[in-house]
Write a protein that holds these residues in place. Structure first.
Motif, mmCIF file in Angstrom:
data_model
loop_
_atom_site.group_PDB
_atom_site.id
_atom_site.type_symbol
_atom_site.label_atom_id
_atom_site.label_comp_id
_atom_site.label_asym_id
_atom_site.label_seq_id
_atom_site.Cartn_x
_atom_site.Cartn_y
_atom_site.Cartn_z
ATOM 1 N N SER A 23 64.194 96.733 -19.460
ATOM 2 C CA SER A 23 64.276 98.082 -18.900
ATOM 3 C C SER A 23 63.881 98.058 -17.432
ATOM 4 O O SER A 23 62.977 97.315 -17.035
ATOM 5 N N PHE A 24 64.561 98.849 -16.637
ATOM 6 C CA PHE A 24 64.176 98.984 -15.231
ATOM 7 C C PHE A 24 64.264 100.453 -14.828
ATOM 8 O O PHE A 24 65.149 101.192 -15.266
ATOM 9 N N SER A 25 63.306 100.871 -14.028
ATOM 10 C CA SER A 25 63.213 102.280 -13.635
ATOM 11 C C SER A 25 64.024 102.595 -12.385
ATOM 12 O O SER A 25 64.375 103.752 -12.140
ATOM 13 N N GLU A 26 64.314 101.558 -11.600
ATOM 14 C CA GLU A 26 65.086 101.765 -10.373
ATOM 15 C C GLU A 26 66.486 102.283 -10.710
ATOM 16 O O GLU A 26 67.177 101.745 -11.579
ATOM 17 N N LYS A 27 66.914 103.328 -10.024
ATOM 18 C CA LYS A 27 68.230 103.893 -10.288
ATOM 19 C C LYS A 27 69.319 103.061 -9.618
ATOM 20 O O LYS A 27 69.107 102.480 -8.556
ATOM 21 N N ILE A 28 70.477 103.004 -10.265
ATOM 22 C CA ILE A 28 71.620 102.327 -9.663
ATOM 23 C C ILE A 28 72.586 103.378 -9.126
ATOM 24 O O ILE A 28 72.650 104.501 -9.635
ATOM 25 N N LYS A 29 73.307 103.009 -8.095
ATOM 26 C CA LYS A 29 74.322 103.897 -7.521
ATOM 27 C C LYS A 29 75.618 103.701 -8.303
ATOM 28 O O LYS A 29 76.222 102.632 -8.278
ATOM 29 N N LEU A 30 76.017 104.732 -9.028
ATOM 30 C CA LEU A 30 77.249 104.652 -9.797
ATOM 31 C C LEU A 30 78.458 104.795 -8.880
ATOM 32 O O LEU A 30 78.355 105.299 -7.760
ATOM 33 N N GLU A 31 79.602 104.375 -9.372
ATOM 34 C CA GLU A 31 80.817 104.429 -8.564
ATOM 35 C C GLU A 31 81.216 105.871 -8.244
ATOM 36 O O GLU A 31 81.893 106.132 -7.246
ATOM 37 N N ASN A 32 80.763 106.823 -9.074
ATOM 38 C CA ASN A 32 81.083 108.230 -8.810
ATOM 39 C C ASN A 32 80.152 108.860 -7.769
ATOM 40 O O ASN A 32 80.268 110.044 -7.456
ATOM 41 N N GLY A 33 79.212 108.060 -7.243
ATOM 42 C CA GLY A 33 78.315 108.528 -6.196
ATOM 43 C C GLY A 33 76.951 108.962 -6.682
ATOM 44 O O GLY A 33 76.032 109.150 -5.875
ATOM 45 N N LEU A 34 76.781 109.128 -7.993
ATOM 46 C CA LEU A 34 75.499 109.556 -8.543
ATOM 47 C C LEU A 34 74.528 108.386 -8.662
ATOM 48 O O LEU A 34 74.938 107.233 -8.831
ATOM 49 N N ASP A 35 73.238 108.695 -8.582
ATOM 50 C CA ASP A 35 72.191 107.713 -8.867
ATOM 51 C C ASP A 35 71.749 107.916 -10.309
ATOM 52 O O ASP A 35 71.481 109.051 -10.730
ATOM 53 N N PHE A 36 71.653 106.809 -11.065
ATOM 54 C CA PHE A 36 71.316 106.940 -12.486
ATOM 55 C C PHE A 36 70.270 105.917 -12.907
ATOM 56 O O PHE A 36 70.334 104.749 -12.552
ATOM 57 N N GLY A 37 69.309 106.382 -13.684
ATOM 58 C CA GLY A 37 68.264 105.538 -14.235
ATOM 59 C C GLY A 37 67.223 106.426 -14.890
ATOM 60 O O GLY A 37 67.289 107.657 -14.772
ATOM 61 N N PRO A 38 66.261 105.866 -15.592
ATOM 62 C CA PRO A 38 66.070 104.440 -15.888
ATOM 63 C C PRO A 38 67.098 103.931 -16.894
ATOM 64 O O PRO A 38 67.764 104.720 -17.569
ATOM 65 N N ILE A 39 67.194 102.612 -16.992
ATOM 66 C CA ILE A 39 68.190 101.988 -17.866
ATOM 67 C C ILE A 39 67.540 100.870 -18.672
ATOM 68 O O ILE A 39 66.749 100.085 -18.149
ATOM 69 N N ASP A 147 69.425 89.033 -12.648
ATOM 70 C CA ASP A 147 68.335 88.896 -11.673
ATOM 71 C C ASP A 147 66.989 88.794 -12.389
ATOM 72 O O ASP A 147 66.135 87.980 -12.023
ATOM 73 N N TYR A 148 66.802 89.625 -13.396
ATOM 74 C CA TYR A 148 65.555 89.622 -14.172
ATOM 75 C C TYR A 148 65.326 88.263 -14.838
ATOM 76 O O TYR A 148 64.187 87.780 -14.920
ATOM 77 N N LEU A 149 66.400 87.629 -15.280
ATOM 78 C CA LEU A 149 66.299 86.320 -15.935
ATOM 79 C C LEU A 149 66.095 85.189 -14.928
ATOM 80 O O LEU A 149 65.936 84.032 -15.322
ATOM 81 N N GLY A 150 66.100 85.523 -13.648
ATOM 82 C CA GLY A 150 65.847 84.526 -12.612
ATOM 83 C C GLY A 150 67.023 83.615 -12.333
ATOM 84 O O GLY A 150 66.852 82.496 -11.835
ATOM 85 N N ILE A 151 68.224 84.086 -12.628
ATOM 86 C CA ILE A 151 69.435 83.276 -12.453
ATOM 87 C C ILE A 151 70.157 83.702 -11.180
ATOM 88 O O ILE A 151 70.484 84.871 -11.002
ATOM 89 N N GLN A 152 70.405 82.742 -10.299
ATOM 90 C CA GLN A 152 71.063 83.037 -9.024
ATOM 91 C C GLN A 152 72.511 82.570 -8.987
ATOM 92 O O GLN A 152 73.249 82.900 -8.058
ATOM 93 N N SER A 153 72.899 81.789 -9.994
ATOM 94 C CA SER A 153 74.262 81.269 -10.040
ATOM 95 C C SER A 153 74.751 81.265 -11.484
ATOM 96 O O SER A 153 74.023 80.847 -12.386
ATOM 97 N N LEU A 154 75.963 81.745 -11.699
ATOM 98 C CA LEU A 154 76.559 81.743 -13.030
ATOM 99 C C LEU A 154 77.659 80.696 -13.086
ATOM 100 O O LEU A 154 78.614 80.745 -12.304
ATOM 101 N N LEU A 155 77.505 79.751 -13.998
ATOM 102 C CA LEU A 155 78.522 78.723 -14.153
ATOM 103 C C LEU A 155 79.860 79.355 -14.528
ATOM 104 O O LEU A 155 80.915 78.937 -14.051
ATOM 105 N N SER A 156 79.793 80.398 -15.366
ATOM 106 C CA SER A 156 81.021 81.091 -15.741
ATOM 107 C C SER A 156 80.710 82.496 -16.233
ATOM 108 O O SER A 156 79.625 82.758 -16.767
ATOM 109 N N VAL A 157 81.653 83.399 -16.026
ATOM 110 C CA VAL A 157 81.626 84.717 -16.665
ATOM 111 C C VAL A 157 82.915 84.825 -17.457
ATOM 112 O O VAL A 157 83.984 84.425 -16.983
ATOM 113 N N THR A 158 82.821 85.354 -18.665
ATOM 114 C CA THR A 158 83.987 85.341 -19.535
ATOM 115 C C THR A 158 84.009 86.537 -20.461
ATOM 116 O O THR A 158 82.964 87.079 -20.826
ATOM 117 N N GLY A 159 85.209 86.936 -20.837
ATOM 118 C CA GLY A 159 85.346 88.015 -21.804
ATOM 119 C C GLY A 159 86.798 88.255 -22.152
ATOM 120 O O GLY A 159 87.707 87.894 -21.399
#
Length: 385
Positions: A23-39, A147-159
């Motif tokens: 969980s993080f309390s910092e709000k994120i800027k959504l693409e619609n322009g709104l700030d949303f949090g906590p998440i 970021d929370y997991l301390g990972i700065q590089s992803l070998l792959s993203v998939t879906g």
């Protein structure tokens, strides 16, 4: 009691796994322009992060998926995670080599903040006060987790499907972080046909009297509307060939037609079962929000063109499509591949012959595994040799 077969399944998979929460309390800027949090983000991990923290693979789920991609939550579990055939020791995403991460998307209903979550300001479910979201917003939340997991590089993203949409957004928004991308049965923009099917599904939910403008959490849920939405969606995941092979015109527990509006055919019974089982595990409002996010997904429009969107990408791509997929047909994957080739990006493409339609990405794991294993080996060889 656990059977020998179930124990064997445990031995051949990542085993017993646990869903974790960040969980993080910092709000994120959504693409619609709104700030949303906590998440809050629900996630699972499989395998071990190496000392250099450079063996991480992020797995991204489709519309109805969740963080539970592999393994079992207990020895009594009868069903493993949704991509268990692809994730585990010696499998495509080999957990003896890679650290695999899977999280529930923003707007979901399996642990990550969504419309069913409690709004801290009102102490009631968000319902329709939950903001409209996009695929990019989902990726922003995933980035917070990484970021929370301390990972700065992803070998792959998939879906696969909507997971492939997220994977492309990752590559576009974090080009220096993502080393490779595996896009399966996906598209760079949802077609008019896809939007149309989503709208029919949403209409079924909204037309259910129990929906109550989204405020049903302390009363009866819009089960009928959600079940119909699922039945409509499920038809698009299949193909005419697979439905013919599986059902044809076979009758359900009958030797002849009964000339009533009761279930006559096996395919009717199957769809009714799919609808009912979906209601037991999914939230109707989440279905509305997630399908709308898919409707909004249009990389060429958003960035000016597919070429402009992919220009700064540094990742190597593997794109897989399936011959009988009419929801996200091979031509849509080929558009992605042609664009990447035109701007001299590294890309491998495979169209797998399959009768299973869009659902093939969850079923044709043997052919996918062969492609994915070879691709990941080429990525690691290039990075470290």
């Amino acid at each position: 009691m656990t059977t020998s077969q179930e124990l064997n399944n445990l031995d051949n998979s990542v085993g017993i796994v646990e869903t974790k929460y960040y969980s993080f309390s910092e709000k994120i800027k959504l693409e619609n322009g709104l700030d949303f949090g906590p998440i809050t983000v629900a996630y699972e991990t499989y395998g071990k992060l190496n000392e250099n923290k450079d063996n991480a693979i992020l797995v991204l789920h489709a519309l109805s998926g969740d963080a539970h991609a592999a393994g079992y939550h207990s020895q009594e579990d009868k069903k493993p995670g949704w991509w268990d055939d692809m994730i585990g020791p010696g499998r495509a995403f080999d957990t003896n080599k890679y650290f695999v991460i899977s999280s529930n998307i923003l707007g979901g209903c399996k642990g990550t903040t969504g419309p069913a979550s409690i709004n801290p300001e009102t102490q009631k479910p968000y319902a329709l006060t939950f903001p409209m979201i996009t695929v990019e917003d989902m990726v922003k939340v995933q980035k917070k987790l990484i970021d929370y997991l301390g990972i700065q590089s992803l070998l792959s993203v998939t879906g696969g499907s909507m997971g492939g949409m997220q994977a492309m957004e990752w590559a576009i928004n974090y080009p220096e972080m993502v080393k490779s991308v595996i896009v399966i049965a996906s598209t760079s923009r949802l077609s008019a046909q896809g939007i149309a099917f989503n709208q029919v599904g949403r209409s079924a939910i909204i037309s259910d009297p129990n929906w109550n403008n989204g405020n049903y959490y302390d009363s009866e849920a819009p089960a009928m509307g959600l079940a119909i939405a699922r039945m409509i969606g499920h038809i698009t995941y299949l193909s005419e060939e697979s439905m013919h092979q599986k059902f044809g015109r076979k009758l359900q527990n009958k030797t002849e037609l009964d000339f009533s509006f009761d279930i006559n055919f096996q395919v009717e019974s199957y769809l009714r079962y799919q609808g009912k089982s979906f209601v037991d595990r999914f939230d109707a409002n989440s279905y509305l929000y997630i399908t709308k996010a898919m409707d909004y997904f249009d990389i060429p429009q958003k960035y000016g063109s597919l070429t402009k969107a992919f220009k700064q990408i540094g990742a190597k791509f593997l794109v897989i499509s399936f011959s009988s997929d009419w929801l996200f047909p091979p031509e849509q994957s080929k558009d992605i591949v042609k664009t990447l080739m035109k701007i001299d990006k590294e890309v491998t493409y495979c169209d797998i012959e399959s009768p299973y339609g869009h659902d093939a990405f969850l079923l044709e794991y043997k052919q996918q595994a062969k492609m994915v294993k070879g691709f990941l080996k080429s990525v690691t060889d290039k990075l470290y040799n």
